[in-house]
Design a protein around this motif. Sequence first.
Motif, PDB file in Angstrom:
ATOM      1  N   PRO A 257      52.377  62.684  37.972  1.00 26.22           N
ATOM      2  CA  PRO A 257      53.638  62.647  38.720  1.00 26.22           C
ATOM      3  C   PRO A 257      54.763  63.436  38.027  1.00 26.22           C
ATOM      4  O   PRO A 257      54.834  63.492  36.794  1.00 26.22           O
ATOM      5  N   ILE A 258      55.647  64.010  38.855  1.00 27.30           N
ATOM      6  CA  ILE A 258      56.766  64.812  38.361  1.00 27.30           C
ATOM      7  C   ILE A 258      58.050  64.336  39.021  1.00 27.30           C
ATOM      8  O   ILE A 258      58.080  64.054  40.217  1.00 27.30           O
ATOM      9  N   ALA A 259      59.109  64.256  38.234  1.00 29.85           N
ATOM     10  CA  ALA A 259      60.452  63.990  38.754  1.00 29.85           C
ATOM     11  C   ALA A 259      61.341  65.155  38.347  1.00 29.85           C
ATOM     12  O   ALA A 259      61.244  65.656  37.222  1.00 29.85           O
ATOM     13  N   LEU A 260      62.187  65.583  39.271  1.00 31.94           N
ATOM     14  CA  LEU A 260      63.067  66.723  39.024  1.00 31.94           C
ATOM     15  C   LEU A 260      64.505  66.244  39.114  1.00 31.94           C
ATOM     16  O   LEU A 260      64.900  65.630  40.118  1.00 31.94           O
ATOM     17  N   LEU A 261      65.304  66.504  38.088  1.00 34.48           N
ATOM     18  CA  LEU A 261      66.703  66.097  38.059  1.00 34.48           C
ATOM     19  C   LEU A 261      67.601  67.265  38.450  1.00 34.48           C
ATOM     20  O   LEU A 261      67.510  68.350  37.869  1.00 34.48           O
TER      21      LEU A 261
END
Length: 470
Positions: free
Chosen positions: A357-361
């Motif tokens: 999983p990836i989260a982008l800020l």
Amino acid sequence: MYSSKAQVSLSRLKCGVDSMKRYLFVALILALTFGFTFGPSFGPSFAMPGAARATLAVTGESTPAQRHEAFEIVWHAVKEKHFDATLGGLDWDKVKRDYAPKVDAAKSDNELYSLLQQMLGELHQSHFNIIPPEFIVEDDTREPAGGGIGIDIRTVDDQILITRVDPNSPGAKGGLRTGFVIMAVDNTPVKEIISRFAKSKESPAITKLRINRSILSRINGPPDTQVKLAYLDGHDKTQEATIGRERLPGKMSQRMGNFPPQYSEIEVKRLEGGIGYIRFNIFVMLLNEPIREAIRSLHDAPGLIIDIRGNPGGVGGIAPGLVGMMEEKQVSLGTMKTRNNEVRFIANPQPNAYAAPIALLIDGMSASTSEILAGGLQELKRAVVVGERSAGAALPSVFEKLPTGALFQYAIGDFRTPSGVLIEGQGVKPDVEVKLSRAALLAGRDPQLDEAVKQIMKAVPNHKSRTASH
């Protein structure tokens, strides 16, 4: 890698740009091959750190012939170079017939500029502006020297807050903390700096971005110099500090045409639970390999957070290359259309792609290439986007000097996400919106990063389950 169609289009586009000798500053996001772009132009008074500033001398009223020539230049530029040859059905020839007599009757330059802006308003699009010489603000965005005090700032609830203080930086040693409110820089009140942008014709998001960059550029400067700050501390007491600037740990990128050297830095670390974290401040070739190496080094992380808050963009070709390290099939991040060309931002899969999983800020200072990356990963459902709506600045535009001394800004391209969503003027809306607050910053918390970690932790079990089933 790009499709042959994209490569051909870019080659032709480069030839066209090379022929535009009268442009003061060309700001094409399509620096995929010739790399002098930094995203769209935000105005002649605004440049990212280090960009050359255009200074025009006001030498009195122009002649009627100069005013008419300016009118012809503006009209023909739209007629011949607008990315939509149909102008959405607008009869541009009729527009000329309507406005030409008014222009010829204009008694002053200001009357001319008002008429030209009205004419451009017929398009009902952003990035079409007439900027009179007196509106061209010197905003102290000077050639970078890689010096500073190791802090970052944002506008939160109409206050300029310190949002990051690097450990062991001059700012940290000088007593600065997140949540402190910057009131003045070198005896210049922040309110005075902000007031200089009051006449801005840009969107509120872009104006806020310009203000933040202007103030930060005043705080930063050459190593071995000092900056005097007045600020409100955590108890709302006014404090003053004179802090010495030091050479920061990042590096200066190389100048590429009109794209000046940029201070470039990357931060890579592991957070709780082994989650990977990568933050970089700009898309330049100097950071391309370090970013890729960071992704490779975190291949075993249960999740990855990519922080592009405050990242104003840069070389567009870097984004597809990074996405190729996170996808197992060929995907598109979107399409850029000019009058005669179309360029698809294609990401080709690369060996051992990161699959967790990836989260982008993102936030309101994430622009240009940052928005292409965020919008693309969001539509591909490859990353959850956390933070605040981005700047909405993804059109390539150019500035041309008019015979009267004013600047004429106009867009020459249109970028849309794979589903056809226009980012320009709208920005990328986060999947999970989280705003910063002074209270959280004073408490030493980063609520946006906290939420990104939460989203990763929520997604990890599902990812493990899918991986096990295969």
